[in-house]
Design a protein around this motif. Structure first.
Motif, PDB file in Angstrom:
ATOM      1  N   ALA A  43       0.967  -1.089  -0.077  1.00  0.00           N
ATOM      2  CA  ALA A  43       0.099  -0.093  -0.011  1.00  0.00           C
ATOM      3  C   ALA A  43       0.871   1.180  -0.176  1.00  0.00           C
ATOM      4  CB  ALA A  43      -0.920  -0.001   1.192  1.00  0.00           C
ATOM      5  N   GLN A  44       1.001   1.844  -1.025  1.00  0.00           N
ATOM      6  CA  GLN A  44       2.201   2.881  -1.368  1.00  0.00           C
ATOM      7  C   GLN A  44       1.593   4.134  -2.057  1.00  0.00           C
ATOM      8  OE1 GLN A  44       6.910   2.771  -2.849  1.00  0.00           O
ATOM      9  NE2 GLN A  44       5.703   0.937  -3.037  1.00  0.00           N
ATOM     10  N   ASN A  45       2.193   5.292  -1.609  1.00  0.00           N
ATOM     11  CA  ASN A  45       1.806   6.432  -2.612  1.00  0.00           C
ATOM     12  C   ASN A  45       3.171   7.169  -2.710  1.00  0.00           C
ATOM     13  OD1 ASN A  45       1.821   7.880  -0.226  1.00  0.00           O
ATOM     14  ND2 ASN A  45      -0.277   7.812  -0.059  1.00  0.00           N
ATOM     15  N   PRO A 106      18.554  -5.442  -7.074  1.00  0.00           N
ATOM     16  CA  PRO A 106      18.509  -5.871  -5.583  1.00  0.00           C
ATOM     17  C   PRO A 106      17.734  -4.914  -4.755  1.00  0.00           C
ATOM     18  CG  PRO A 106      20.419  -5.374  -6.067  1.00  0.00           C
ATOM     19  CD  PRO A 106      19.774  -4.993  -7.464  1.00  0.00           C
ATOM     20  N   VAL A 107      16.273  -4.577  -4.871  1.00  0.00           N
ATOM     21  CA  VAL A 107      15.641  -3.709  -4.139  1.00  0.00           C
ATOM     22  C   VAL A 107      15.868  -4.153  -2.879  1.00  0.00           C
ATOM     23  CG1 VAL A 107      13.222  -2.787  -3.828  1.00  0.00           C
ATOM     24  CG2 VAL A 107      14.149  -3.335  -6.266  1.00  0.00           C
ATOM     25  N   MET A 108      16.009  -2.958  -1.956  1.00  0.00           N
ATOM     26  CA  MET A 108      16.127  -3.352  -0.578  1.00  0.00           C
ATOM     27  C   MET A 108      15.191  -2.374   0.229  1.00  0.00           C
ATOM     28  SD  MET A 108      19.995  -4.132   0.084  1.00  0.00           S
ATOM     29  CE  MET A 108      20.859  -5.249  -0.682  1.00  0.00           C
ATOM     30  N   SER A 115      11.345  -0.791   4.593  1.00  0.00           N
ATOM     31  CA  SER A 115      12.170  -1.913   3.968  1.00  0.00           C
ATOM     32  C   SER A 115      11.438  -2.819   2.973  1.00  0.00           C
ATOM     33  CB  SER A 115      12.836  -2.767   5.207  1.00  0.00           C
ATOM     34  OG  SER A 115      13.128  -3.722   4.659  1.00  0.00           O
ATOM     35  N   LEU A 116      11.826  -3.101   1.987  1.00  0.00           N
ATOM     36  CA  LEU A 116      11.101  -4.200   1.106  1.00  0.00           C
ATOM     37  C   LEU A 116      11.768  -5.360   1.064  1.00  0.00           C
ATOM     38  CD1 LEU A 116      10.610  -1.212  -1.754  1.00  0.00           C
ATOM     39  CD2 LEU A 116       9.029  -1.931   0.135  1.00  0.00           C
ATOM     40  N   LEU A 117      12.972  -5.787   1.727  1.00  0.00           N
ATOM     41  CA  LEU A 117      13.671  -6.833   2.061  1.00  0.00           C
ATOM     42  C   LEU A 117      13.937  -7.173   3.230  1.00  0.00           C
ATOM     43  CD1 LEU A 117      15.025  -9.062  -0.272  1.00  0.00           C
ATOM     44  CD2 LEU A 117      17.071  -7.823   0.194  1.00  0.00           C
TER      45      LEU A 117
HETATM   46  C1  LIG Z   1       6.873  -2.515  -4.698  1.00  0.00           C
HETATM   47  C2  LIG Z   1       8.013  -1.518  -4.900  1.00  0.00           C
HETATM   48  N1  LIG Z   1       9.033  -1.981  -5.422  1.00  0.00           N
HETATM   49  C3  LIG Z   1      10.372  -1.267  -5.390  1.00  0.00           C
HETATM   50  C4  LIG Z   1      10.663   0.016  -4.822  1.00  0.00           C
HETATM   51  C5  LIG Z   1      11.905   0.601  -5.141  1.00  0.00           C
HETATM   52  O1  LIG Z   1      11.628   1.824  -5.966  1.00  0.00           O
HETATM   53  P1  LIG Z   1      12.657   2.835  -5.803  1.00  0.00           P
HETATM   54  O2  LIG Z   1      13.065   3.110  -7.283  1.00  0.00           O
HETATM   55  O3  LIG Z   1      11.740   4.303  -5.722  1.00  0.00           O
HETATM   56  O4  LIG Z   1      13.486   2.700  -4.901  1.00  0.00           O
HETATM   57  C6  LIG Z   1       9.238   0.150  -4.405  1.00  0.00           C
HETATM   58  N2  LIG Z   1       9.213   1.669  -3.892  1.00  0.00           N
HETATM   59  N3  LIG Z   1       8.237  -0.125  -4.208  1.00  0.00           N
END
Ligand SMILES: Cc1ncc(COP(=O)(O)O)c(N)n1
Ligand SMILES: Nc1ncnc2c1ncn2[C@@H]1O[C@H](COP(=O)(O)OP(=O)(O)O)[C@@H](O)[C@H]1O
Length: 274
Positions: A43-45, A106-108, A115-117
């Motif tokens: 859930a992101q904006n 490597p999304v973190m 935190s996404l990881l």
């Molecule tokens: C689901 C999801 N995946 C990856 C990113 C990284 O995005 P950013 O390029 O802003 O670091 C994010 N904010 N949301």
């Protein structure tokens, strides 16, 4: 004409600027048929991440299996993978289907710091996923975590790229968005032999949400079309630059980039040179 296909294995960004949404928009704009396997819903904006709802590893596997069994893919990218368990499932499926054009972003953490990881997943990423990568595209903080190094100078970045190469990645791109140079930024590519520098002008904007996802998706789309790594990275640098340059002013925080921009710029250039 043969239609090229690309798969993204990543998280959903409800705000549409990053994650699976950024990837599919980029695939479409670059003329590649996009497919997805969802690892988590966020859930992101533009103001931040308000919730993370991961899929089970079995659900991730089932999605990849469905694609592999029927449609196949010419290239794939991974984004937010969330847990070590999901990483192991993804690595298993990539090996099973014998996919080689694999781009690992490597999304973190999200730009706002969420935190996404999970911490435990970093080991799994190094052990199971990196050896399968044709290209890895960390930003500077991600490269620091993966190499246990502090990266300040370009020389540090070169050393980090070599370390990542030694983990089995064939091509390492360490992106320069997080460097402290306010005028220019350099995305660095290392293929195990040479270092290539892609220099661009830093655009003063807060609307950079999803730049990393967009960059890796553009590399993936170009690899799917049969381009070499160098050409794919060069196009991705230009694609992201146009997307940041012609931003959309959406939301109150860190807004998304403009996935239409690259094609509009190309069309304008065509009109001039016709
Ligand atoms: C689901 C999801 N995946 C990856 C990113 C990284 O995005 P950013 O390029 O802003 O670091 C994010 N904010 N949301
Ligand atoms: N302000 C900016 N102006 C121009 N290009 C940028 C800017 N910020 C990031 N980029 C480009 O966007 C891509 C992603 O960069 P970076 O910010 O390092 O990664 P991430 O989005 O994963 O944190 C890179 O190609 C980088 O050069």
């Amino acid at each position: 004409m043969k239609v090229r296909k690309a798969l993204t294995i990543a998280g959903s960004d409800s705000g549409g600027g990053a994650g699976i949404q950024a990837d599919l928009k980029t695939f479409q704009e670059l003329g590649v048929f996009g497919m997805s396997a969802l690892t988590a819903v966020t859930a992101q904006n533009t103001l931040g991440v308000h919730g993370v709802y991961p899929m089970t590893a079995a659900a991730v596997e089932a999605q990849i299996e469905a694609i592999g069994q029927d449609m196949g893919t010419d290239a794939l990218k991974t984004g937010m993978l969330f847990s070590g368990e999901i990483i192991q499932s993804v690595a298993k499926k990539i090996e099973e289907f014998g996919w080689k054009k694999v781009v690992i972003d490597p999304v973190m953490v999200a730009k706002g710091g969420a935190s996404l990881l999970r911490e435990e997943a970093i080991r799994a990423m190094k052990e199971f996923l990196l050896p399968l990568a044709m290209v890895i595209t960390p930003n500077i903080p991600e490269a620091e975590v993966l190499t246990n190094m502090l990266i300040q100078s370009i020389d540090d970045r070169k050393r980090a790229a070599k370390k990542l190469y030694e983990l089995g990645v064939k091509n390492v791109v360490i992106k320069g968005g997080h460097s402290d140079n306010e005028e220019t930024l350099i995305d660095l590519l290392y293929d195990g032999r040479d270092f290539l520098y892609f220099t661009s002008r830093r655009i003063p904007t807060k609307n950079t949400h999803g730049t990393g996802c967009t960059f890796a998706a553009a590399v993936t789309a170009e690899l799917a079309k049969g381009q070499g790594v160098k050409e794919a990275v060069e196009l991705a640098v230009n694609y992201v630059h146009a997307a940041i340059e012609m931003d959309l002013q959406i939301g109150k925080g860190h807004g998304p980039t403009n996935h239409w921009a690259f094609k509009r710029k190309e069309a304008a250039a065509d009109a001039i040179y016709k």
